[in-house]
Design an enzyme around this catalytic site. Structure first.
Site: not given
Ligand code: 3H9
Length: 730
Positions: A108, A128
């Protein structure tokens, strides 16, 4: 400082430092923010490069800090999103130099940079979802804008990690290099100074949606629901991507945060994160003599041999070859050798194709060669031998005796057995200290688990060599002690027995399977038994005189040695119903070897007649009770395994179940599950079951469970230390 800065010409190089994987802990995030702000204000700096120390960009947010985070207050202060926003808004070009891994929050961060250069061996992914979460620092909003909704949906909802050559093809990174990604990034940064950045900011990109985006997202949810039964995070990931499709970037980020918080403190997220750390903890084995993973010295295996090319041997040979180990595959006769070699070659061809498709046109490391032979003498060059013939002690002993005289001194001898005594096999060799059990799971080239069964004499060198090999084979190795059925199958036995007793008492295979599948198992006990083959258990029961010619005359049909016994699986086998392999078992299949289980009226009629013949009254059992009736005895056996010192901790059992027995990862494993529902609840139910069924000994609560409840049910991580394991044989 967790983020270091050094200046190369007019480029500031910011290095993330938090060993071992440069996780983005709150301190690292604060430090990154400070350094970023500092260099954006420094007039001598014209461009910025972000990289990680020791050749790893970042393994993402620091998972260890999650359990200490209060979602209501702390998480709002978590500033990875703010760091990303500062990097993206910077008027100086920011280039990410991705080496090693950029996972979760690490990717990210890289997505917030204006350019991304990756080393050719680097791997990236938004993982995640495997931790019961979703990417919570802009990943669900930026990735679909960068690579399109379908590709982003696939990556985010499965947690897939892709190698750099694939990442460049997908458009996640701009280019790959075989040299230093940091130097390449500095070079690029210098080149793009002064160029407009707006088109490089992913937040400003319009989202490219396929025309049928709504049905794409809805279909994905249906598919994920089936694939990851009962798991929430996969579903919520789709909703976050829907927000990216429907909302402007800033609003999408708010929605992403809201969804992230809904998962952050859930039991499922806790279970997945526990499973992640449990997998790492099992690598840290110890023995009573004090030898352990740190002090032992694993040997490198270059050439390995496999004896027996049945289903297990084929998978093991493929697994070794995939890890670039040279394989010698031995069979006893021409026909078996030809059959086995054809099967191995076909699987390897399929695997090569998969690898080439996955890694695209990039040159990939080739597989190890497999030599097929009838000549046992070929084994003299092997560093390690894995015997994978069928479960017969006499045959295994004969093979190990031969291995003693053929193999070079120091060669490791492994037996692939699902429950036979390792010490008895080792006793016929000239090197019991170099003998160990390697219990693979079928199909062995795909299944992650390797039960490493330590015999009484197994040396620390062989344990560490095989544990190291499990990592090389991309498997999770768990060291367990030698006992009948080892850990996994020992817990499976009462689970299957309980399921069969339910059929006697009036339930159907469909009803029982449905309950266990709704719980999260990929397959209920009956579909799983049909897949594994009902004849395997039948042969073993015949061997032990529980059925067949060795059964003592006059034995009651539904009892053995005073304990409840169900002959139902034996009768099915006597009828030639072995499961999928014979086209019928607890279900019927479209063809011999078929995969689609359908309700079989024959089975229903047979059960009805059986109950009538034995005058068994139907019991009303709720879905909740079916679950407890099947799972609590399995958990109880887990406590007995700990009590006996066969597994060194609850994590070991959970890792075995998550990776080898289809236990739903979002429930952590049987021992974690027990700790979540509460040990007193498990104990009370077992006591009640046992009182009503004194002829089922597996329902008798274990002493360890009782002792833990007496101590106030300490958290799972304290079970080891609280009890001290006086009996531990590990
Ligand atoms: C996230 O990023 C959320 C964000 O979207 C938003 C937030 C707002 N944190 O596996 P290894 C430890 S969620 C803390 O044996 P390898 C690991 O426990 C995160 N610790 O090595 C072990 O410790 P120990 C998303 C971590 O080379 C040691 O590092 N990220 C983390 O085989 C070595 O690990 C992920 O899901 C971490 N993030 O594999 C990535 N990662 O030595 C999870 C590792 O004490 N990590 N540790 O036992 C991995 O997949 C692998 O560890 C990795 C290295 C591929 C990085």
């Amino acid at each position: 400082m967790a983020a270091l800065k050094h200046i190369v010409g007019s480029v500031a190089v910011i290095t993330i430092r938090n060993p071992p994987v440069n996780a983005l802990s709150p301190q690292v995030q604060v430090s990154l923010m400070e350094v970023l702000k500092d260099v954006t204000l420094d007039p001598s700096v014209k461009a910025i490069v972000l990289c990680g120390e020791n050749g790893k960009f970042s393994g993402g947010a620091d998972i260890r800090t999650f359990s200490k985070t209060d979602p209501k207050t702390d998480i709002k202060r978590m500033s990875l999103d703010d760091v990303n926003s500062v990097a993206e808004r910077s008027r100086k070009p920011v280039v990410a130099a991705v080496e090693g891994v950029a996972l979760g929050g690490g990717l990210e961060l890289a997505l917030a940079c204006h350019y991304r250069i990756a080393h050719v061996k680097a791997r990236v992914g938004l993982t995640e979802v495997l931790l019961g979460l979703l990417p919570g620092a802009g990943g669900t909003q930026r990735l679909p804008r960068l690579i399109g909704v379908p590709a982003a949906l696939d990556m985010i909802t499965t947690g897939k990690i892709v190698p750099a050559p694939v990442a460049v093809k997908l458009g996640i990174v701009d280019s790959v290099t075989e040299g230093s990604a940091v130097e390449e990034a500095i070079h690029l940064a210098q080149k793009v100074v002064g160029q407009p950045l707006e088109s490089r900011r992913i937040c400003s990109k319009p989202i490219q949606c396929p025309p049928n985006v709504d049905s794409l997202l809805n279909d994905a949810k249906v598919k994920l629901k089936k694939q990851f039964r009962g798991a929430e995070s996969h579903q919520v990931c789709v909703e976050a991507i829907r927000a990216a499709v429907q909302l402007p970037f800033a609003e999408g980020i708010v929605k992403e945060r809201e969804l992230f918080l809904s998962l952050f403190n859930s039991d499922q997220a806790k279970a997945c994160q526990y499973a992640f750390f449990a997998e790492r903890s099992v690598a840290k084995w110890t023995t009573p003599s004090g030898a352990n993973w740190k002090s032992a010295s694993p040997q490198t295996i270059r050439t390995a041999a496999v004896i027996g090319l049945g289903t297990m041997g084929q998978g093991i040979a493929v697994s070794l070859a995939k890890a670039q180990i040279q394989v010698i595959a031995v069979e006893q006769d021409e026909q078996q050798l030809e059959k086995g070699s054809k099967a191995v070659t076909a699987i390897l061809e399929r695997e090569t194709l998969k690898k080439q498709q996955f890694e695209l046109a990039h040159k990939s490391d080739s597989f190890g060669s497999v030599t097929f032979t009838l000549d046992f003498n070929a084994l003299k060059n092997a560093d390690l031998v894995i015997e994978a013939v069928y479960e017969n002690m006499a045959l295994k002993k004969e093979i190990f005796q031969r291995l003693s005289s053929i193999c070079k001194p120091g060669a490791f001898l492994c037996t692939n057995t699902s429950g036979l005594d390792i010490d008895e096999i080792a006793s016929v060799t000239d090197r019991p200290h170099l003998v160990i059990g390697t219990h693979f799971f079928s199909p062995a080239h795909l299944m992650k688990l390797l039960e490493v069964v330590r015999g009484y004499h197994s040396s620390s060198t062989i344990i560490s060599t095989v544990m190291n090999l499990s990592k090389v084979l991309n498997k999770v190795g768990v060291v367990v002690d030698n006992c009948p059925l080892f850990v996994g199958n020992r817990l499976l036995l009462p689970y299957i027995n309980q399921a069969v007793f339910l059929l006697e008492d009036g339930r159907t295979p469909e009803e029982v399977d449905q309950v266990l599948e709704e719980f999260g198992y990929a397959m209920g006990p009956f579909r799983m038994s049909d897949l594994a083959g009902l004849d395997i258990g039948w042969r073993s029961r015949m061997e032990f005189g529980l059925t067949g010619p060795k059964l003592l005359p006059g034995a009651p049909v539904r009892q053995r040695e005073g304990k409840r016994y169900s002959p139902l699986p034996d009768i099915l086998c006597e009828e030639g119903r072995f499961g999928q392999k014979s086209g019928k078992g607890w279900y019927q299949y479209e063809t011999v070897g078929g995969r689609n289980a359908a309700r079989d009226p024959w089975v229903h009629n047979f059960l009805h007649e059986y109950r009538r013949a034995h005058a068994i009254k139907q019991k009303n059992v709720s879905q909740g009770e079916i679950l407890e009736w099947c799972l609590y005895p399995l958990i109880n056996e887990g406590f007995k395994v700990l009590e006996d010192g066969i597994a060194s901790g609850p994590e070991d059992i959970d890792v075995i179940y998550n990776n080898g027995y289809g236990w739903p990862r979002h429930k952590g494993g049987p021992m974690f599950y027990a700790s979540m529902i509460g040990l007193p609840r498990v104990l009370v139910k077992l006591e009640e079951f046992y009182k009503n069924n004194p002829d089922i000994p597996s329902l008798k609560p274990s002493n360890l469970l009782k002792a833990l409840v007496k101590q106030g049910s300490p958290p799972l991580k304290e079970w080891r230390s609280q009890l001290g394991y006086p009996n531990s044989r590990l």
